[in-house]
Write a protein that holds these residues in place. Structure first.
Motif, short mmCIF file in Angstrom:
data_model
loop_
_atom_site.label_atom_id
_atom_site.label_comp_id
_atom_site.label_asym_id
_atom_site.label_seq_id
_atom_site.Cartn_x
_atom_site.Cartn_y
_atom_site.Cartn_z
N PHE A 37 0.87 -1.18 0.00
CA PHE A 37 0.00 0.00 0.00
C PHE A 37 0.90 1.22 0.00
CE2 PHE A 37 0.83 -1.10 4.38
CZ PHE A 37 1.12 0.10 4.99
N SER A 38 0.31 2.38 -0.30
CA SER A 38 1.08 3.62 -0.17
C SER A 38 0.39 4.51 0.86
CB SER A 38 1.25 4.34 -1.51
OG SER A 38 0.03 4.64 -2.11
N PHE A 39 1.18 5.40 1.46
CA PHE A 39 0.70 6.27 2.54
C PHE A 39 1.17 7.68 2.24
CE2 PHE A 39 1.20 8.44 6.60
CZ PHE A 39 -0.05 8.26 7.15
N HIS A 40 0.22 8.62 2.28
CA HIS A 40 0.51 10.00 1.90
C HIS A 40 -0.08 10.96 2.92
CE1 HIS A 40 -0.38 8.37 -2.44
NE2 HIS A 40 0.33 7.53 -1.72
N ILE A 41 0.54 12.10 3.08
CA ILE A 41 -0.07 13.22 3.79
C ILE A 41 -0.39 14.26 2.71
CG2 ILE A 41 0.19 15.06 5.49
CD1 ILE A 41 -0.01 12.24 6.72
N THR A 42 -1.67 14.53 2.56
CA THR A 42 -2.16 15.40 1.49
C THR A 42 -2.79 16.64 2.08
OG1 THR A 42 -2.52 13.49 0.06
CG2 THR A 42 -3.72 15.51 -0.50
N THR A 43 -2.48 17.77 1.48
CA THR A 43 -3.10 19.04 1.84
C THR A 43 -4.07 19.41 0.73
OG1 THR A 43 -1.13 19.75 3.03
CG2 THR A 43 -2.72 21.47 2.40
N ILE A 44 -5.33 19.59 1.09
CA ILE A 44 -6.34 20.08 0.15
C ILE A 44 -6.51 21.56 0.45
CG2 ILE A 44 -8.68 19.81 -0.72
CD1 ILE A 44 -6.98 17.23 -0.99
N HIS A 57 -7.82 2.09 -7.93
CA HIS A 57 -7.31 2.05 -6.56
C HIS A 57 -8.46 2.14 -5.56
CE1 HIS A 57 -3.93 3.60 -8.94
NE2 HIS A 57 -3.17 2.98 -8.05
N LEU A 58 -8.23 1.60 -4.39
CA LEU A 58 -9.08 1.82 -3.23
C LEU A 58 -8.34 2.81 -2.34
CD1 LEU A 58 -10.17 -1.84 -2.50
CD2 LEU A 58 -11.46 -0.08 -3.71
N GLU A 59 -9.09 3.69 -1.67
CA GLU A 59 -8.43 4.71 -0.84
C GLU A 59 -9.19 4.88 0.47
OE1 GLU A 59 -6.91 9.35 -1.03
OE2 GLU A 59 -8.79 8.82 -2.03
N SER A 60 -8.43 5.06 1.53
CA SER A 60 -8.97 5.49 2.82
C SER A 60 -8.36 6.84 3.13
CB SER A 60 -8.60 4.50 3.93
OG SER A 60 -9.21 3.26 3.70
N VAL A 61 -9.20 7.78 3.62
CA VAL A 61 -8.75 9.15 3.86
C VAL A 61 -9.18 9.56 5.27
CG1 VAL A 61 -8.88 11.55 3.07
CG2 VAL A 61 -9.10 9.68 1.41
N TYR A 62 -8.20 9.91 6.09
CA TYR A 62 -8.45 10.36 7.46
C TYR A 62 -8.13 11.84 7.53
CZ TYR A 62 -8.11 10.90 12.49
OH TYR A 62 -8.29 11.34 13.77
N CYS A 63 -9.08 12.64 7.99
CA CYS A 63 -8.89 14.08 8.11
C CYS A 63 -8.19 14.39 9.42
CB CYS A 63 -10.23 14.80 8.01
SG CYS A 63 -10.09 16.60 8.10
N ILE A 64 -7.00 14.98 9.31
CA ILE A 64 -6.22 15.38 10.47
C ILE A 64 -6.66 16.75 10.96
CG2 ILE A 64 -3.88 15.94 11.28
CD1 ILE A 64 -2.89 13.96 9.05
N LYS A 104 -5.78 18.85 6.06
CA LYS A 104 -4.66 17.91 6.06
C LYS A 104 -5.26 16.51 6.17
CE LYS A 104 -0.85 20.46 6.38
NZ LYS A 104 0.11 20.52 5.31
N MET A 105 -4.86 15.65 5.24
CA MET A 105 -5.43 14.31 5.17
C MET A 105 -4.32 13.26 5.17
SD MET A 105 -8.53 15.42 4.69
CE MET A 105 -9.87 14.98 3.63
N ALA A 106 -4.55 12.16 5.85
CA ALA A 106 -3.68 10.99 5.78
C ALA A 106 -4.38 9.99 4.87
CB ALA A 106 -3.45 10.40 7.17
N CYS A 107 -3.71 9.60 3.78
CA CYS A 107 -4.34 8.78 2.74
C CYS A 107 -3.58 7.48 2.54
CB CYS A 107 -4.36 9.55 1.42
SG CYS A 107 -5.08 11.19 1.53
N VAL A 108 -4.32 6.40 2.39
CA VAL A 108 -3.75 5.09 2.10
C VAL A 108 -4.35 4.60 0.79
CG1 VAL A 108 -3.56 2.69 2.89
CG2 VAL A 108 -3.46 4.57 4.55
N PHE A 109 -3.49 4.14 -0.14
CA PHE A 109 -3.92 3.62 -1.43
C PHE A 109 -3.52 2.16 -1.59
CE2 PHE A 109 -4.10 8.08 -2.44
CZ PHE A 109 -5.15 8.18 -3.35
N ASN A 110 -4.44 1.39 -2.17
CA ASN A 110 -4.19 0.01 -2.53
C ASN A 110 -4.77 -0.19 -3.93
OD1 ASN A 110 -3.63 -2.70 -2.59
ND2 ASN A 110 -5.29 -3.27 -1.22
N PRO A 111 -3.99 -0.64 -4.90
CA PRO A 111 -2.57 -0.90 -4.83
C PRO A 111 -1.78 0.39 -4.60
CG PRO A 111 -3.32 -1.07 -7.10
CD PRO A 111 -4.53 -0.86 -6.25
N PRO A 112 -0.53 0.26 -4.19
CA PRO A 112 0.27 1.44 -3.87
C PRO A 112 0.58 2.27 -5.11
CG PRO A 112 1.62 -0.53 -3.81
CD PRO A 112 0.21 -1.00 -3.99
#
Length: 133
Positions: A37-44, A57-64, A104-112
């Protein structure tokens, strides 16, 4: 063990800014790291309003931090997003993300992801994206 800081990731080319300038993403963990998987910190950025459809891809997004909403286009449901909220695109959901404040979001993607991806015309990432300069 892999240990990286946001600063190191950004300085080593793992920070990507969207061509439309509505988000940036520091990719802390990528396909080459071989974790599955891949892990990103994204700023919208505040005021961003854009469609996405991750067909590959499948994605999970957690709002920080920050505040906005996500709308699922197939049923028109709108979900408020704020710090402590996670949304999970488990069905390749077509959606719109809107930022009322910088988020600020923490994002996980599968596949990476490979690391240089930006959204294509459909709002998706390609599976084997070419690198961009």
């Amino acid at each position: 063990m892999i240990v990286r800081t946001m600063k190191e990731a950004a300085e080593s080319g793992r920070k990507i800014v969207s061509p439309e300038k509505n988000w940036d993403s520091t990719r802390l963990l990528l396909k080459d790291d071989k974790m599955g998987f891949s892990f990103h910190i994204t700023t919208i950025y505040k005021g961003a309003d854009f469609r996405m459809h991750y067909q590959n891809h499948l994605e999970s997004v957690y709002c920080i931090s920050g505040r906005g909403e996500v709308e699922t286009l197939d049923d028109g449901k709108v979900y408020p997003i704020e710090a402590g909220t996670i949304y999970i695109l488990d069905k390749h959901d077509r959606h719109v993300l809107r930022a009322f404040e910088e988020m600020k979001m923490a994002c996980v993607f599968n596949p990476p992801l490979h690391g240089k991806e930006v959204h294509n015309a459909e709002g998706a990432y390609e599976l084997e994206a070419d690198t961009i300069d």
